[in-house]
Design a protein around this motif. Structure first.
Motif, short mmCIF file in Angstrom:
data_model
loop_
_atom_site.label_atom_id
_atom_site.label_comp_id
_atom_site.label_asym_id
_atom_site.label_seq_id
_atom_site.Cartn_x
_atom_site.Cartn_y
_atom_site.Cartn_z
N PHE A 41 76.36 56.25 28.58
CA PHE A 41 75.39 55.64 29.47
C PHE A 41 74.47 54.70 28.71
CE2 PHE A 41 71.22 55.90 31.68
CZ PHE A 41 71.59 55.21 32.82
N ILE A 42 74.01 55.10 27.55
CA ILE A 42 73.11 54.26 26.73
C ILE A 42 73.83 52.99 26.29
CG2 ILE A 42 71.91 54.13 24.51
CD1 ILE A 42 71.13 57.10 24.97
N VAL A 43 75.08 53.12 25.87
CA VAL A 43 75.86 51.94 25.46
C VAL A 43 76.06 51.00 26.64
CG1 VAL A 43 78.13 51.17 24.65
CG2 VAL A 43 76.99 53.07 23.51
N ALA A 44 76.38 51.56 27.82
CA ALA A 44 76.57 50.74 29.02
C ALA A 44 75.28 50.02 29.40
CB ALA A 44 77.06 51.60 30.19
N ILE A 45 74.14 50.71 29.32
CA ILE A 45 72.86 50.09 29.66
C ILE A 45 72.52 48.97 28.68
CG2 ILE A 45 70.36 50.51 29.78
CD1 ILE A 45 71.87 51.43 32.26
N ILE A 46 72.81 49.17 27.40
CA ILE A 46 72.55 48.13 26.40
C ILE A 46 73.41 46.89 26.69
CG2 ILE A 46 72.85 47.51 23.96
CD1 ILE A 46 71.98 50.43 23.32
N ILE A 47 74.69 47.10 27.00
CA ILE A 47 75.58 45.98 27.31
C ILE A 47 75.10 45.27 28.58
CG2 ILE A 47 77.92 45.38 28.07
CD1 ILE A 47 78.90 47.64 26.17
N LEU A 48 74.75 46.04 29.61
CA LEU A 48 74.27 45.44 30.86
C LEU A 48 72.95 44.71 30.64
CD1 LEU A 48 75.22 48.23 33.40
CD2 LEU A 48 76.14 45.91 33.31
N PHE A 49 72.08 45.23 29.80
CA PHE A 49 70.81 44.56 29.50
C PHE A 49 71.06 43.19 28.87
CE2 PHE A 49 67.25 43.51 26.77
CZ PHE A 49 66.18 43.65 27.64
N ILE A 50 71.98 43.15 27.91
CA ILE A 50 72.31 41.89 27.25
C ILE A 50 72.89 40.89 28.26
CG2 ILE A 50 73.86 40.82 25.54
CD1 ILE A 50 73.47 43.42 23.86
N LEU A 51 73.79 41.37 29.12
CA LEU A 51 74.38 40.49 30.13
C LEU A 51 73.35 40.02 31.16
CD1 LEU A 51 77.79 42.31 30.71
CD2 LEU A 51 77.41 40.11 29.57
N TYR A 52 72.48 40.92 31.62
CA TYR A 52 71.43 40.54 32.55
C TYR A 52 70.50 39.50 31.93
CZ TYR A 52 71.73 43.45 36.72
OH TYR A 52 72.09 43.98 37.91
N ALA A 53 70.10 39.73 30.69
CA ALA A 53 69.20 38.79 30.02
C ALA A 53 69.85 37.42 29.91
CB ALA A 53 68.82 39.31 28.64
N ASN A 54 71.12 37.39 29.61
CA ASN A 54 71.82 36.13 29.43
C ASN A 54 72.10 35.44 30.76
OD1 ASN A 54 73.25 34.01 28.43
ND2 ASN A 54 74.85 35.21 27.47
N ILE A 55 72.67 36.14 31.72
CA ILE A 55 73.10 35.52 32.97
C ILE A 55 71.94 35.27 33.92
CG2 ILE A 55 74.49 35.88 35.06
CD1 ILE A 55 76.57 37.23 33.25
N ARG A 56 71.06 36.24 34.09
CA ARG A 56 70.01 36.11 35.10
C ARG A 56 68.74 35.44 34.58
NH1 ARG A 56 70.42 40.56 39.60
NH2 ARG A 56 68.58 39.43 40.24
N HIS A 57 68.48 35.56 33.26
CA HIS A 57 67.21 35.06 32.74
C HIS A 57 67.37 34.04 31.62
CE1 HIS A 57 65.06 38.07 35.09
NE2 HIS A 57 65.99 38.91 34.72
N ASN A 58 68.61 33.69 31.29
CA ASN A 58 68.91 32.71 30.24
C ASN A 58 68.24 33.05 28.91
OD1 ASN A 58 70.55 31.15 31.95
ND2 ASN A 58 68.74 30.12 32.78
N ILE A 59 68.26 34.32 28.55
CA ILE A 59 67.72 34.78 27.28
C ILE A 59 68.90 35.28 26.43
CG2 ILE A 59 66.23 36.44 26.12
CD1 ILE A 59 64.61 36.60 28.72
#
Length: 118
Positions: free
Chosen positions: A89-107
């Motif tokens: 779960f922690i690994v999945a949340i980290i991956i999703l956080f990176i993807l959210y930051a990149n796709i939704r917030h351009n970070i």
């Protein structure tokens, strides 16, 4: 909380976040190819969401739930202790956080971490 409940909540969380991320990706793709402005764009956007994204989001949620369930079961099997679900779960949340930051917030999290470490 029992192990079964933890697994259920982890699967649901990963499934919802994955489905929302895929929905955002599709929405950006459609907006990129619609070259209208003003009220017509609003109407087109509303129609696209109602006609395409509502059923697609339900379908994506269903598949994301199955995939995240399989992912968390695999991570549970890979760990010798009961912490496999938590680790997955922690690994999945980290991956999703990176993807959210990149796709939704351009970070770009990866570049920021590289700059922080250097």
């Amino acid at each position: 909380m029992s192990n079964r409940q933890t697994t259920k909540y982890a699967i649901y969380t990963v499934a919802v976040l994955s489905a929302a991320l895929i929905n955002e990706f599709i929405l950006k793709y459609v907006k990129k190819h619609i070259h209208q402005q003003g009220y017509l764009l609003v109407l087109i956007d509303m129609l696209v969401i109602v006609l395409i994204f509502a059923p697609a989001f339900a379908l994506v949620t269903n598949y994301a739930k199955k995939i995240s369930k399989a992912y968390l079961k695999t991570s549970k099997k890979l760990s010798s202790r009961n912490n496999g679900i938590l680790l997955g779960f922690i690994v999945a949340i980290i991956i999703l956080f990176i993807l959210y930051a990149n796709i939704r917030h351009n970070i770009n999290v990866i570049n920021d971490l590289k700059a922080l470490i250097s």
